[in-house]
Design a protein around this motif. Sequence first.
Motif, PDB file in Angstrom:
ATOM      1  N   ALA A 126       7.943  -7.715  -0.663  1.00 45.17           N
ATOM      2  CA  ALA A 126       8.433  -6.615   0.160  1.00 45.17           C
ATOM      3  C   ALA A 126       9.769  -6.973   0.811  1.00 45.17           C
ATOM      4  O   ALA A 126      10.672  -6.137   0.914  1.00 45.17           O
ATOM      5  CB  ALA A 126       7.397  -6.262   1.229  1.00 45.17           C
ATOM      6  N   PHE A 127       9.904  -8.226   1.219  1.00 47.03           N
ATOM      7  CA  PHE A 127      11.134  -8.678   1.869  1.00 47.03           C
ATOM      8  C   PHE A 127      12.314  -8.634   0.904  1.00 47.03           C
ATOM      9  O   PHE A 127      13.369  -8.049   1.185  1.00 47.03           O
ATOM     10  CB  PHE A 127      10.917 -10.092   2.420  1.00 47.03           C
ATOM     11  N   THR A 128      12.152  -9.232  -0.267  1.00 48.01           N
ATOM     12  CA  THR A 128      13.246  -9.248  -1.236  1.00 48.01           C
ATOM     13  C   THR A 128      13.521  -7.852  -1.782  1.00 48.01           C
ATOM     14  O   THR A 128      14.670  -7.521  -2.114  1.00 48.01           O
ATOM     15  CB  THR A 128      12.930 -10.215  -2.387  1.00 48.01           C
ATOM     16  N   GLY A 129      12.469  -7.021  -1.881  1.00 47.54           N
ATOM     17  CA  GLY A 129      12.685  -5.653  -2.320  1.00 47.54           C
ATOM     18  C   GLY A 129      13.548  -4.866  -1.358  1.00 47.54           C
ATOM     19  O   GLY A 129      14.430  -4.094  -1.780  1.00 47.54           O
ATOM     20  N   SER A 130      13.327  -5.093  -0.049  1.00 47.43           N
ATOM     21  CA  SER A 130      14.153  -4.401   0.942  1.00 47.43           C
ATOM     22  C   SER A 130      15.601  -4.891   0.891  1.00 47.43           C
ATOM     23  O   SER A 130      16.538  -4.112   1.087  1.00 47.43           O
ATOM     24  CB  SER A 130      13.571  -4.597   2.344  1.00 47.43           C
ATOM     25  N   LEU A 131      15.796  -6.180   0.616  1.00 44.33           N
ATOM     26  CA  LEU A 131      17.153  -6.702   0.495  1.00 44.33           C
ATOM     27  C   LEU A 131      17.864  -6.093  -0.714  1.00 44.33           C
ATOM     28  O   LEU A 131      19.052  -5.751  -0.650  1.00 44.33           O
ATOM     29  CB  LEU A 131      17.123  -8.231   0.371  1.00 44.33           C
ATOM     30  N   ALA A 132      17.136  -5.960  -1.824  1.00 48.09           N
ATOM     31  CA  ALA A 132      17.735  -5.364  -3.020  1.00 48.09           C
ATOM     32  C   ALA A 132      18.122  -3.913  -2.766  1.00 48.09           C
ATOM     33  O   ALA A 132      19.170  -3.446  -3.229  1.00 48.09           O
ATOM     34  CB  ALA A 132      16.752  -5.468  -4.194  1.00 48.09           C
ATOM     35  N   GLU A 133      17.282  -3.192  -2.026  1.00 47.40           N
ATOM     36  CA  GLU A 133      17.598  -1.803  -1.715  1.00 47.40           C
ATOM     37  C   GLU A 133      18.847  -1.685  -0.845  1.00 47.40           C
ATOM     38  O   GLU A 133      19.559  -0.676  -0.901  1.00 47.40           O
ATOM     39  CB  GLU A 133      16.410  -1.148  -1.005  1.00 47.40           C
ATOM     40  N   ARG A 134      19.104  -2.714  -0.047  1.00 40.98           N
ATOM     41  CA  ARG A 134      20.276  -2.684   0.820  1.00 40.98           C
ATOM     42  C   ARG A 134      21.525  -3.202   0.115  1.00 40.98           C
ATOM     43  O   ARG A 134      22.565  -3.381   0.748  1.00 40.98           O
ATOM     44  CB  ARG A 134      20.006  -3.513   2.084  1.00 40.98           C
ATOM     45  N   GLY A 135      21.424  -3.473  -1.169  1.00 43.64           N
ATOM     46  CA  GLY A 135      22.604  -3.823  -1.940  1.00 43.64           C
ATOM     47  C   GLY A 135      22.835  -5.298  -2.156  1.00 43.64           C
ATOM     48  O   GLY A 135      23.933  -5.695  -2.583  1.00 43.64           O
ATOM     49  N   TRP A 136      21.822  -6.149  -1.917  1.00 43.02           N
ATOM     50  CA  TRP A 136      22.020  -7.574  -2.169  1.00 43.02           C
ATOM     51  C   TRP A 136      22.178  -7.803  -3.668  1.00 43.02           C
ATOM     52  O   TRP A 136      21.347  -7.340  -4.460  1.00 43.02           O
ATOM     53  CB  TRP A 136      20.814  -8.358  -1.634  1.00 43.02           C
ATOM     54  N   PRO A 137      23.192  -8.561  -4.089  1.00 42.06           N
ATOM     55  CA  PRO A 137      23.350  -8.858  -5.523  1.00 42.06           C
ATOM     56  C   PRO A 137      22.270  -9.818  -6.003  1.00 42.06           C
ATOM     57  O   PRO A 137      21.673 -10.570  -5.209  1.00 42.06           O
ATOM     58  CB  PRO A 137      24.738  -9.492  -5.603  1.00 42.06           C
ATOM     59  N   GLU A 138      22.038  -9.804  -7.312  1.00 41.87           N
ATOM     60  CA  GLU A 138      20.992 -10.636  -7.889  1.00 41.87           C
ATOM     61  C   GLU A 138      21.260 -12.115  -7.671  1.00 41.87           C
ATOM     62  O   GLU A 138      20.325 -12.898  -7.452  1.00 41.87           O
ATOM     63  CB  GLU A 138      20.875 -10.340  -9.381  1.00 41.87           C
ATOM     64  N   ALA A 139      22.535 -12.525  -7.700  1.00 44.99           N
ATOM     65  CA  ALA A 139      22.865 -13.938  -7.499  1.00 44.99           C
ATOM     66  C   ALA A 139      22.444 -14.401  -6.104  1.00 44.99           C
ATOM     67  O   ALA A 139      21.917 -15.514  -5.941  1.00 44.99           O
ATOM     68  CB  ALA A 139      24.363 -14.158  -7.695  1.00 44.99           C
ATOM     69  N   SER A 140      22.664 -13.559  -5.097  1.00 50.42           N
ATOM     70  CA  SER A 140      22.274 -13.921  -3.726  1.00 50.42           C
ATOM     71  C   SER A 140      20.762 -13.980  -3.591  1.00 50.42           C
ATOM     72  O   SER A 140      20.220 -14.863  -2.905  1.00 50.42           O
ATOM     73  CB  SER A 140      22.859 -12.910  -2.736  1.00 50.42           C
ATOM     74  N   LEU A 141      20.056 -13.057  -4.222  1.00 50.62           N
ATOM     75  CA  LEU A 141      18.594 -13.077  -4.172  1.00 50.62           C
ATOM     76  C   LEU A 141      18.045 -14.322  -4.855  1.00 50.62           C
ATOM     77  O   LEU A 141      17.074 -14.923  -4.382  1.00 50.62           O
ATOM     78  CB  LEU A 141      18.030 -11.812  -4.828  1.00 50.62           C
ATOM     79  N   ASN A 142      18.670 -14.724  -5.973  1.00 52.59           N
ATOM     80  CA  ASN A 142      18.228 -15.939  -6.660  1.00 52.59           C
ATOM     81  C   ASN A 142      18.466 -17.180  -5.803  1.00 52.59           C
ATOM     82  O   ASN A 142      17.630 -18.092  -5.762  1.00 52.59           O
ATOM     83  CB  ASN A 142      18.959 -16.088  -7.994  1.00 52.59           C
ATOM     84  N   ALA A 143      19.604 -17.211  -5.112  1.00 52.82           N
ATOM     85  CA  ALA A 143      19.888 -18.346  -4.230  1.00 52.82           C
ATOM     86  C   ALA A 143      18.888 -18.407  -3.085  1.00 52.82           C
ATOM     87  O   ALA A 143      18.402 -19.484  -2.722  1.00 52.82           O
ATOM     88  CB  ALA A 143      21.318 -18.232  -3.691  1.00 52.82           C
ATOM     89  N   LEU A 144      18.553 -17.250  -2.516  1.00 48.18           N
ATOM     90  CA  LEU A 144      17.568 -17.194  -1.442  1.00 48.18           C
ATOM     91  C   LEU A 144      16.202 -17.639  -1.940  1.00 48.18           C
ATOM     92  O   LEU A 144      15.472 -18.359  -1.244  1.00 48.18           O
ATOM     93  CB  LEU A 144      17.497 -15.767  -0.889  1.00 48.18           C
ATOM     94  N   ASP A 145      15.861 -17.243  -3.154  1.00 49.68           N
ATOM     95  CA  ASP A 145      14.577 -17.642  -3.742  1.00 49.68           C
ATOM     96  C   ASP A 145      14.499 -19.162  -3.892  1.00 49.68           C
ATOM     97  O   ASP A 145      13.469 -19.781  -3.591  1.00 49.68           O
ATOM     98  CB  ASP A 145      14.412 -16.964  -5.100  1.00 49.68           C
ATOM     99  N   LYS A 146      15.589 -19.787  -4.333  1.00 45.60           N
ATOM    100  CA  LYS A 146      15.587 -21.242  -4.520  1.00 45.60           C
ATOM    101  C   LYS A 146      15.436 -21.978  -3.193  1.00 45.60           C
ATOM    102  O   LYS A 146      14.659 -22.927  -3.078  1.00 45.60           O
ATOM    103  CB  LYS A 146      16.877 -21.672  -5.214  1.00 45.60           C
ATOM    104  N   VAL A 147      16.177 -21.543  -2.174  1.00 46.14           N
ATOM    105  CA  VAL A 147      16.126 -22.232  -0.879  1.00 46.14           C
ATOM    106  C   VAL A 147      14.741 -22.130  -0.262  1.00 46.14           C
ATOM    107  O   VAL A 147      14.166 -23.117   0.204  1.00 46.14           O
ATOM    108  CB  VAL A 147      17.189 -21.654   0.079  1.00 46.14           C
ATOM    109  N   THR A 148      14.169 -20.927  -0.266  1.00 47.82           N
ATOM    110  CA  THR A 148      12.853 -20.744   0.351  1.00 47.82           C
ATOM    111  C   THR A 148      11.754 -21.441  -0.446  1.00 47.82           C
ATOM    112  O   THR A 148      10.823 -22.001   0.135  1.00 47.82           O
ATOM    113  CB  THR A 148      12.541 -19.248   0.484  1.00 47.82           C
ATOM    114  N   THR A 149      11.872 -21.415  -1.780  1.00 54.70           N
ATOM    115  CA  THR A 149      10.870 -22.101  -2.605  1.00 54.70           C
ATOM    116  C   THR A 149      10.902 -23.600  -2.378  1.00 54.70           C
ATOM    117  O   THR A 149       9.852 -24.247  -2.223  1.00 54.70           O
ATOM    118  CB  THR A 149      11.113 -21.788  -4.095  1.00 54.70           C
TER     119      THR A 149
END
Length: 399
Positions: A126-149
Motif C-alpha cells: 500500500a505504501f509503495t502503491g501510494s508513492l507510485a500514484e504520486r509520480g515516483w519513478p520506478e528507479a526511485s521505488l527500486n532504490a527504496l526497496d533495496k534500502v528497506t529490504t
Amino acid sequence: MLAKTLRGLFKELGRSQRDFSAHVHRDHTAVSRYLRGERLPPWDFVEILLREVETTRDKPMGTAERNRISALHRRALEERNGWSALVQVLHQDNQLAEKRAHRAESELQALATTRQARDEGWRWSAFTGSLAERGWPEASLNALDKVTTRTLACLADPTAKAAYRTSGVVAAGVQSGRTTIGAGIIARALDAGYRLVIVFSGTLNLLRSQTQRRLEEALLASDDADEQMQARFPLLRLTSEESDYRSMPSGNVLQFEKVHEALPLSSPPNLYPAVPRLLVVKQNVAVLRKLLRDLRLAGPILEEVPALIVDFEPSPPYLSLYGGGSGNETVAQSRIDLVRSEIVSLLPRAQLVRFEHQVTCDSSPTATTMRSESLWDGPPDFVVSAQPREPRWGSEDPT
C-alpha cells in the motif's frame, strides 16, 4: 497409584498443603485427602496441580508423563465409581476436544493472517502503491526497496525464541528522504511482525507533528480497498499530529493480549493477531519520562514484544554530526540519552534504526568496539547506505 503420583508431583512445588490450598482456592481438608488417596480428586484439580508443576519446572510437562497421569485417573475412576465413571470420562473428553478444536481454529486463523501479512506485505504494498500514484519513478521505488529490504534483513526475526537487541545506522544525506525511508522500514517491520514502533523525531513540536503526519499518510488506508485491509490489520496510534505522548491510565494501552496464554507473545499464533502500537515522540525529557512510566506499568509482557525504535535525530559518539553544541545542550542530551536507555532496557527484543547524515570511523588506539547496555552507545551492528555507490579503485583510497 494415582495418589502416590500426585504426592510426588506436589513435593516438587516445595510448599505446604495449606499454602497450596489457599493459592488454588481449594479446601485444605479435601486437598489432604486427595494426596493421601482417601478421596478421588476431580480431573480439574489434577490439571491445576499439573499447571503449578509446569510453572515450577519452567517448562511444559511431557506428553508421555501427562498421558500416564490421565490414564491413572481414568483407572481410578473405574475402580471407584464403576459404570458411573463413564459419564465423567466422556465429559472430560468432550471438554478436552472443545479446547483443542478452539485452539486449532485460532492457530489456523493466525497462520492465515501470517501468510497474508508477510507474503503479500499489505502495508509495504500500500505504501509503495501510494508513492507510485504520486509520480515516483520506478528507479526511485527500486532504490527504496533495496534500502528497506537490506535494513530489515539486519534486524532480528520477531518470531525468534531468543531475544536480542540490534543497533544499526541508515546513512542518508540531507534531502535524501529520511522520513520516507523510515516509513518504508516501519511498513516492512509491521508486516514482518513487529508490534511496538517508537519513533524519536527530534526536539521541536513542528518536526514531531510533520513526522507523525507523514507516517500516517504512509501507513494508513488511502482508499476503500485499503480500508478493508486496514480493518483486518489495524494500527493503534498512541500519538497524533496535534498531540505528543501523554500518560495513559495504568499503562493499559501498552498491554498486549495473547490468544494462547501458554505461549509467548512472539510466537506466531499470538504475535500476528496482536494490534501494533505506533508512537511518534519528541526527544524531550518530560515526554520520555511519561512513556517510561507507562512502559513500566505495562509489566513483563513487554519482554515478549518485538519492538522497533526509529531515531531520526541521534547523537551517539561514533557518528559524526554537523555543528557543535553548547554545554547546556550537552547536558540536556545526556538526560535524554539516559531516559532513552531506560526505555530500551524494558524491551529485550528492541531493534534500533538510527538515521545519520554521515558515518565516520574512529581509528584512534583508544576507540572501543565493546557493546554497551545502551543501543545508543558503542558502534552500530550494521550500516546501510541510502545512496550506495560503486567502489572506484584508482585514485580513491580503498580504506
